[in-house]
Structure formats: C-alpha cells, structure tokens
Design an enzyme around this catalytic site. Structure first.
Site, mmCIF file in Angstrom:
data_model
loop_
_atom_site.group_PDB
_atom_site.id
_atom_site.type_symbol
_atom_site.label_atom_id
_atom_site.label_comp_id
_atom_site.label_asym_id
_atom_site.label_seq_id
_atom_site.Cartn_x
_atom_site.Cartn_y
_atom_site.Cartn_z
ATOM 1 N N CYS A 199 50.032 -14.666 54.424
ATOM 2 C CA CYS A 199 50.619 -13.713 53.479
ATOM 3 C C CYS A 199 52.117 -13.970 53.307
ATOM 4 C CB CYS A 199 50.297 -12.285 53.882
ATOM 5 S SG CYS A 199 50.471 -11.126 52.481
ATOM 6 N N HIS B 259 44.685 -11.807 53.502
ATOM 7 C CA HIS B 259 44.562 -11.332 54.888
ATOM 8 C C HIS B 259 43.112 -11.401 55.358
ATOM 9 C CE1 HIS B 259 48.581 -9.835 55.807
ATOM 10 N NE2 HIS B 259 48.656 -9.379 54.577
ATOM 11 N N GLU C 103 42.072 -11.841 58.198
ATOM 12 C CA GLU C 103 41.960 -11.264 59.549
ATOM 13 C C GLU C 103 41.843 -9.744 59.532
ATOM 14 O OE1 GLU C 103 46.211 -10.629 58.566
ATOM 15 O OE2 GLU C 103 44.743 -12.206 58.166
#
Length: 302
Positions: free
Chosen positions: A142, A235, A237
């Site tokens: 990011c 993102h 994760e």
C-alpha cells in the site's frame, strides 16, 4: 509454515487458537535447519493488528520463518505502547548490519502527505537503499508500495477524487510469472487509500512488470524483473473485519466515507462482511516466500 516468534508476543496465542503452527524460541533452537530470516518494518499505527495479519499471511508453507519486527528511530508511535515496542521491536540502527532473506514494508496512514514531509522519510529512504544490498526480496504494501515506487523509480502518487475503499476485482496480466502461480483469471483483494500511482506511469516504467490490475482500483501488483522488489497497492493481508473497523472509525469521526464496495452483503453494514480474498492472499505470500525468497537466497546469509 512454522513461524518462529518470541514466546510472549500477543499475536502468537491468537494464531495458535486459529490452529496455525507458531514455533516458540525454545523449540526452534533445537531444530537443525536454516530458517528464513524475514524482517517486517511495521509503519501502521496499531501495530498488533498488522503483526497478526502478516504472521497469518506467512503461515502457509512448510518453510520455517524467523520474524523480526523493525521500528523507526525518527518517529514516535502514539497508538502502540512503548512497552510493546521496546519488547518486540528493534530500530534500524540495531538491525542494519544484518542481512535478511525477505523484508516487508507495510502501509502507513500518511498517504495524503507529500513523501518528503513525512517525519521519517529520510530514514525510510536509508532503509530502502539498505534493502538493495542486505535483502534478497522486499515486499512493499500500500503506502509502502507507493513510497518504494517513488524512491526507486521516481513515480509519484496522485490524490484521488474519492477514497478507493472496499474489495475490488483484479485481472491477472501475466500468469507465467511465479508470483501469481495458482491464481484465478480474476480475483478479489481489499483496498483502502486516498491516493494512487497512475497505471500509465507504472506501465511506462521499463523496469517494472505489471502482474495484476483492476479497472476500478488501478494496478494492484507489479515487480522488478527478478523479483527483488515487489509492490502491492492493496491489502491482501487484511482480516474479515478490518475494512469494517476502518469504516466505523471514520463514521464516528464524521469523515466523508462511503460503504466499502463489494464488502457487506447487500451493502448493509449491520451484516457480517464476506471474506472473499483469503485464498489468493495466502497464495500470494506463499509464492513470494517460495519463489522469490527461499529459492533464491543464499544458504549462508552475508
């Protein structure tokens, strides 16, 4: 993957309750293998959340990973206790003489500030330059990806008319590259950002290969030819509830925020969000660890 973590790291017990194998220090020292050394520069404000998300993402191969967390010398975190930071984190000055198989630079909530105005920008530039010599492969996430593209290739970010916020569909652009091996033609990944590096600038950079892109959210994934530097604009994760927590936080602060796209059933924030990206997130981190870290790093670091 057995993840080696400090015995009393809070994320360890949470992961164990999820049936993820986390190896403590005592057991790790009795295994006669060479674990991968992964360092995570955690720039997110609530560091425990990011620790948990990234350790979970790194937990899906049989390779043992020894994780070290890095913090900035030039920035004081206001959302994580000094006790936690002092106990589980090292500064760059303490780690810069070491070498690592893999390195992760997280996002940070500073995307609407010019890079040079971020209080730790000079130190981050020093760290990114250090990573060229001391790390086999670096993963930028990011804002960390935007910062890396700016530092390494001079590609600046631009402010978007409105926040890219939600779960977006992406198309695999080159499936012969191992980083996207096993991906479907189209897949979903969360985004949460006010800025982007324009797709035409990334495509126009000869050193970069675009691997996945969205019509709505732009380039998601690109890398240098050999994979020493990899950039993820979203993102993968994120947990199921991360976007929800961000949405509720902004609502409570009275900030202009729309319901996260393609996230809640029927776009209703009172309903449990759909978890639609976990398998591709696992695949991405597994491919990175296998093809760009484990298969290419030296057995003897340094």
């Amino acid at each position: 993957m057995p993840i080696k973590a400090q015995n009393d790291l809070p994320a360890k017990s949470i992961l164990e309750n999820e049936n993820i194998f986390v190896m403590d220090e005592n057991r790790a020292v009795h295994q006669d293998i060479r674990a991968l050394q992964i360092c995570i520069l955690n720039l997110m404000p609530v560091k425990q959340d990011t620790e948990l998300q990234l350790l979970r993402a790194l937990s899906n191969t049989p390779i043992q990973v020894d994780v070290t967390f890095m913090k900035m010398n030039s920035h004081r975190s206001l959302n994580t206790s000094m006790n936690h930071l002092n106990k589980f984190y090292n500064t760059f000055d303490e780690l810069k003489e070491k070498r690592y198989d893999g390195f992760i630079i997280t996002g940070a909530p500073v995307e609407q500030i010019a890079f040079e105005e971020v209080d730790y920008w000079e130190e981050l530039c020093e760290i990114m330059e250090w990573s060229k010599r001391n790390v086999t492969s670096t993963l930028h996430i990011c804002w960390g990806a935007q910062a890396g593209l700016y530092y390494h290739f001079g590609l600046d970010k631009v402010l978007l008319p409105k926040k890219v916020f939600g779960v977006y569909e992406h198309r695999v652009m080159n499936r012969k590259i191992p980083l996207v091996r096993g991906f479907d033609d189209y897949f979903l990944i969360p985004h949460s950002r006010h800025t982007e590096v324009p797709a035409e600038a990334i495509h126009g950079c000869r050193e970069l290969t675009v691997l996945a892109e969205s019509e709505e959210a732009g380039v998601l994934l690109c890398m240098t030819g050999e994979g020493s530097r990899i950039f993820i604009m979203g993102h993968p994760e994120y947990d199921r509830m991360t976007l929800h927590n961000e949405y509720m936080r902004d609502m409570e602060r009275g900030l202009p925020i729309e319901v996260p796209k393609n996230y809640y059933p029927e776009d209703d924030p009172s309903l449990r969000p759909r978890l639609q990206w976990r398998s591709h997130s696992n695949n991405l981190y597994t491919n990175w660890l296998n093809y760009y870290v484990y298969q290419t790093t030296d057995y003897v670091l340094g």
